[in-house]
Motif scaffolding. Structure first.
Motif, mmCIF file in Angstrom:
data_model
loop_
_atom_site.group_PDB
_atom_site.id
_atom_site.type_symbol
_atom_site.label_atom_id
_atom_site.label_comp_id
_atom_site.label_asym_id
_atom_site.label_seq_id
_atom_site.Cartn_x
_atom_site.Cartn_y
_atom_site.Cartn_z
ATOM 1 N N ASP A 215 -29.381 19.749 15.034
ATOM 2 C CA ASP A 215 -29.660 18.675 14.092
ATOM 3 C C ASP A 215 -30.721 19.179 13.108
ATOM 4 O O ASP A 215 -31.695 19.806 13.512
ATOM 5 C CB ASP A 215 -30.199 17.439 14.829
ATOM 6 C CG ASP A 215 -29.099 16.697 15.579
ATOM 7 O OD1 ASP A 215 -27.941 17.173 15.579
ATOM 8 O OD2 ASP A 215 -29.408 15.638 16.172
ATOM 9 N N LEU A 216 -30.525 18.848 11.832
ATOM 10 C CA LEU A 216 -31.447 19.356 10.804
ATOM 11 C C LEU A 216 -32.184 18.215 10.104
ATOM 12 O O LEU A 216 -31.722 17.064 10.118
ATOM 13 C CB LEU A 216 -30.647 20.132 9.738
ATOM 14 C CG LEU A 216 -29.766 21.287 10.220
ATOM 15 C CD1 LEU A 216 -28.966 21.857 9.048
ATOM 16 C CD2 LEU A 216 -30.616 22.375 10.878
ATOM 17 N N GLY A 222 -30.398 18.791 3.541
ATOM 18 C CA GLY A 222 -29.373 17.893 2.989
ATOM 19 C C GLY A 222 -28.910 18.305 1.613
ATOM 20 O O GLY A 222 -29.728 18.616 0.745
ATOM 21 N N GLY A 223 -27.610 18.349 1.404
ATOM 22 C CA GLY A 223 -27.046 18.756 0.129
ATOM 23 C C GLY A 223 -26.675 20.223 0.094
ATOM 24 O O GLY A 223 -25.928 20.657 -0.789
ATOM 25 N N ALA A 224 -27.171 20.977 1.070
ATOM 26 C CA ALA A 224 -26.898 22.414 1.086
ATOM 27 C C ALA A 224 -26.071 22.838 2.298
ATOM 28 O O ALA A 224 -25.485 23.914 2.317
ATOM 29 C CB ALA A 224 -28.221 23.190 1.082
ATOM 30 N N VAL A 225 -26.048 21.953 3.318
ATOM 31 C CA VAL A 225 -25.292 22.254 4.541
ATOM 32 C C VAL A 225 -24.336 21.087 4.776
ATOM 33 O O VAL A 225 -24.719 19.925 4.611
ATOM 34 C CB VAL A 225 -26.260 22.416 5.743
ATOM 35 C CG1 VAL A 225 -25.497 22.582 7.045
ATOM 36 C CG2 VAL A 225 -27.205 23.606 5.520
ATOM 37 N N ALA A 226 -23.097 21.391 5.146
ATOM 38 C CA ALA A 226 -22.112 20.332 5.347
ATOM 39 C C ALA A 226 -22.530 19.416 6.485
ATOM 40 O O ALA A 226 -22.980 19.868 7.541
ATOM 41 C CB ALA A 226 -20.742 20.935 5.648
ATOM 42 N N ASN A 227 -22.358 18.112 6.267
ATOM 43 C CA ASN A 227 -22.650 17.123 7.288
ATOM 44 C C ASN A 227 -21.351 16.835 8.042
ATOM 45 O O ASN A 227 -20.382 16.360 7.458
ATOM 46 C CB ASN A 227 -23.176 15.851 6.601
ATOM 47 C CG ASN A 227 -23.505 14.750 7.586
ATOM 48 O OD1 ASN A 227 -22.813 14.570 8.578
ATOM 49 N ND2 ASN A 227 -24.566 14.013 7.297
ATOM 50 N N PRO A 228 -21.296 17.109 9.352
ATOM 51 C CA PRO A 228 -20.035 16.948 10.091
ATOM 52 C C PRO A 228 -19.532 15.501 10.118
ATOM 53 O O PRO A 228 -18.331 15.277 10.187
ATOM 54 C CB PRO A 228 -20.355 17.455 11.494
ATOM 55 C CG PRO A 228 -21.839 17.477 11.581
ATOM 56 C CD PRO A 228 -22.371 17.652 10.194
ATOM 57 N N ILE A 229 -20.469 14.529 10.046
ATOM 58 C CA ILE A 229 -19.999 13.132 10.036
ATOM 59 C C ILE A 229 -19.323 12.833 8.700
ATOM 60 O O ILE A 229 -18.252 12.217 8.654
ATOM 61 C CB ILE A 229 -21.139 12.126 10.321
ATOM 62 C CG1 ILE A 229 -21.785 12.432 11.672
ATOM 63 C CG2 ILE A 229 -20.609 10.703 10.292
ATOM 64 C CD1 ILE A 229 -22.878 11.460 12.089
ATOM 65 N N LEU A 321 -29.641 15.370 9.619
ATOM 66 C CA LEU A 321 -28.324 15.886 9.263
ATOM 67 C C LEU A 321 -27.756 16.414 10.582
ATOM 68 O O LEU A 321 -28.198 17.448 11.085
ATOM 69 C CB LEU A 321 -28.459 17.005 8.218
ATOM 70 C CG LEU A 321 -27.208 17.453 7.464
ATOM 71 C CD1 LEU A 321 -27.606 18.275 6.248
ATOM 72 C CD2 LEU A 321 -26.249 18.242 8.332
ATOM 73 N N PRO A 322 -26.842 15.658 11.185
ATOM 74 C CA PRO A 322 -26.451 15.976 12.565
ATOM 75 C C PRO A 322 -25.644 17.259 12.689
ATOM 76 O O PRO A 322 -24.977 17.684 11.748
ATOM 77 C CB PRO A 322 -25.625 14.767 12.983
ATOM 78 C CG PRO A 322 -25.166 14.154 11.726
ATOM 79 C CD PRO A 322 -26.156 14.473 10.657
#
Ligand code: BES
Ligand code: MN
Ligand code: MN
Length: 463
Positions: A215-216, A222-229, A321-322
């Motif tokens: 978890d980040l 946020g905005g740079a790594v894909a959010n799996p949800i 960011l899960p």
């Protein structure tokens, strides 16, 4: 004493015994209730014994046991195999129940002005299979039992009946019968009795989407790594097109298409869409373009998310960011669709549409094929005659959207037509909070089942 007067003079006990069974929380999905599921099996065994079977046994499996009991009155008489399940769905969420799910109470409802039993399992399926035990007791006591009976009551229906599958395949001789009788479905209403002639199949899948390895902070990353949800939500949204058709390639390839005649016939069953919407508090019905609600439930396949989770869902807000997102997705299938093939198509498609920034894992849960029951068998005619005599009405054949995966195995492995003569109503809230079963439905069911035996033996003699 006639069957009906026996039922009438033992009404209170027949009801109290069911209430006692309903107090056992036999939830097969939750290991917390393991002892109670076994306890329910014992209850079923002793209830069969007191009703008068020659012998009853608890058949152990690697999971929950199958209770088997039989009464052979005459080897030359026809045999009815009764199937039902003593396990129930989890009662969660408990806070949405108006009374505790395992403390049955009786109170009237709009559909059941004479009272309904509120408890988990009251309609699905304890209240329904127990009608068979009581009908059997009444027929035997009245000296009017005209068929041999075999009871097979399992404890894993709500989790996929895997052990029953093995049991049936391994006990074809023991289960030899002329018909399978099942009360685990609904009818249109007490005024419009029906017999179920189709059930959908099922493919149930779990999806796990993984993004970053932990978890980040949703600001730092946020905005740079894909959010799996986010990714999962988008994938799920793409599974239906603008006509509410399922977009998985090949999904509809084997779907049986019905003639205009058959569809017209199906749509003749009474259905009040305004009343349907009112009872569910929905503004509009929804579904595949070009089909009516009856068709959408009866003869068309579906895809529904049953649950979705991930990230932070507790009190207040946590900026995260899960790493993972999950969903449970079920597909209801229609004749000719194969649940294993559909599971494969689903997995391939989800992997194909996943963005490269996440990985997707798909795990199939359980599945089963759809079932269609012919309406020209002795068993079906016996059900029609029984309903005619008990309700004074011609039964309407209906196709229901639910699944009893084992029914198609009865057809394949035992070569038997399952007769789906259920007495629940769609509004009985099975699998939901406040599940209930009409007291009148319970007693009418007992009466009608006894009449089924009478008519089945008669039709058998004349055939
Ligand atoms: N009795 C239901 C099936 C049912 C419900 C048939 C309503 C007709 C009308 C059965 O106990 C059930 O819930 N089956 C499951 C499938 C099983 C594999 C968990 C279902 O339909 O979701
Ligand atoms: Mn059931
Ligand atoms: Mn169920």
């Amino acid at each position: 004493m006639s069957v009906n007067s026996y039922i009438a003079s033992h009404k209170e006990r027949f009801l109290n015994e069911l209430l006692e069974l309903l107090r056992i929380p036999s939830v097969s999905a939750d290991p917390k209730f393991k002892d109670e599921v076994f306890q329910a099996a014992e209850f079923v065994k002793s209830s069969l014994e007191s009703a008068g079977v020659d012998r009853a046994e608890i058949c152990a499996t690697t999971g929950y046991p199958i209770v088997y009991g039989e009464k052979i009155i005459d080897p030359s008489a026809p045999t009815v195999l009764v199937y039902g399940h003593y396990d129930v769905q989890p009662a969660d969420p408990y806070e949405l129940w108006d009374s505790p799910p395992f403390e049955p109470i009786i109170k009237p409802t709009e559909e059941h002005p004479e009272g309904a039993i509120f408890a988990r399992g009251s309609a699905d399926d304890k209240g329904q299979f127990y009608m068979h035990v009581k009908a059997f007791e009444a027929m035997l006591a009245a000296g009017e039992l005209a068929c041999n009976v075999k009871f097979m009551i399992e404890g894993e229906e709500e989790v996929g009946s895997e052990n029953l599958d093995l049991f049936v395949k391994g006990n074809v001789d023991k289960l030899k019968a002329d018909v399978v009788l099942i009360s685990d479905t609904s009818m249109i209403s007490m005024e419009t009795p029906s017999v179920t002639v189709g059930l959908r199949g099922l493919a149930y899948m779990q999806v796990e989407v993984t993004g970053p390895n932990r978890d980040l902070h949703s600001g730092t990353y946020g905005g740079a790594v894909a959010n799996p949800i986010n990714a999962l939500a988008k994938m799920i949204a793409s599974l239906h097109d603008e006509n509410n058709r399922i977009t998985i390639p090949g999904f509809y390839d084997r779907v049986e298409e019905y003639s205009a005649d058959y569809r017209e016939q199906l749509n003749k069953a009474p259905f009040d869409e305004e009343d349907y919407k009112r009872k569910l508090a929905i503004k509009e019905v929804w579904g595949e373009k070009g089909y009516t609600t009856i068709e959408r439930v009866g003869i068309r396949p579906t895809l529904d998310v049953n649950g979705v989770w991930g990230g932070y869902t507790g009190e207040g807000a946590k900026t995260v960011l899960p790493s993972k997102a999950f969903a449970k997705i079920s597909m209801r299938l229609v004749p000719n669709q194969d649940h294993k093939e559909i599971a494969r198509l689903f997995e391939e498609h989800l992997k194909a549409i996943a963005p490269p920034s996440v990985t997707v894992k798909v795990v199939p849960h359980h599945g089963g094929q759809a079932a269609v029951v012919p309406t020209d068998s002795l068993g079906y005619h016996a059900a029609e005659a029984a309903i005619q005599e008990a309700f004074g009405k011609q039964a309407i054949p209906t196709r229901e959207g639910g699944s009893i995966p084992i029914t198609s195995l009865f057809q394949q492995a035992l070569g038997l037509d399952p007769i789906l003569m259920g007495f629940g109503l769609d509004t009985d809230a099975i699998h939901s909070p406040n599940e209930h079963y009409g007291v009148k439905n319970y007693f009418m069911g007992i009466e009608t089942i006894a009449l089924f035996f009478k008519h089945f033996s008669k039709l058998h003699k004349n055939s």
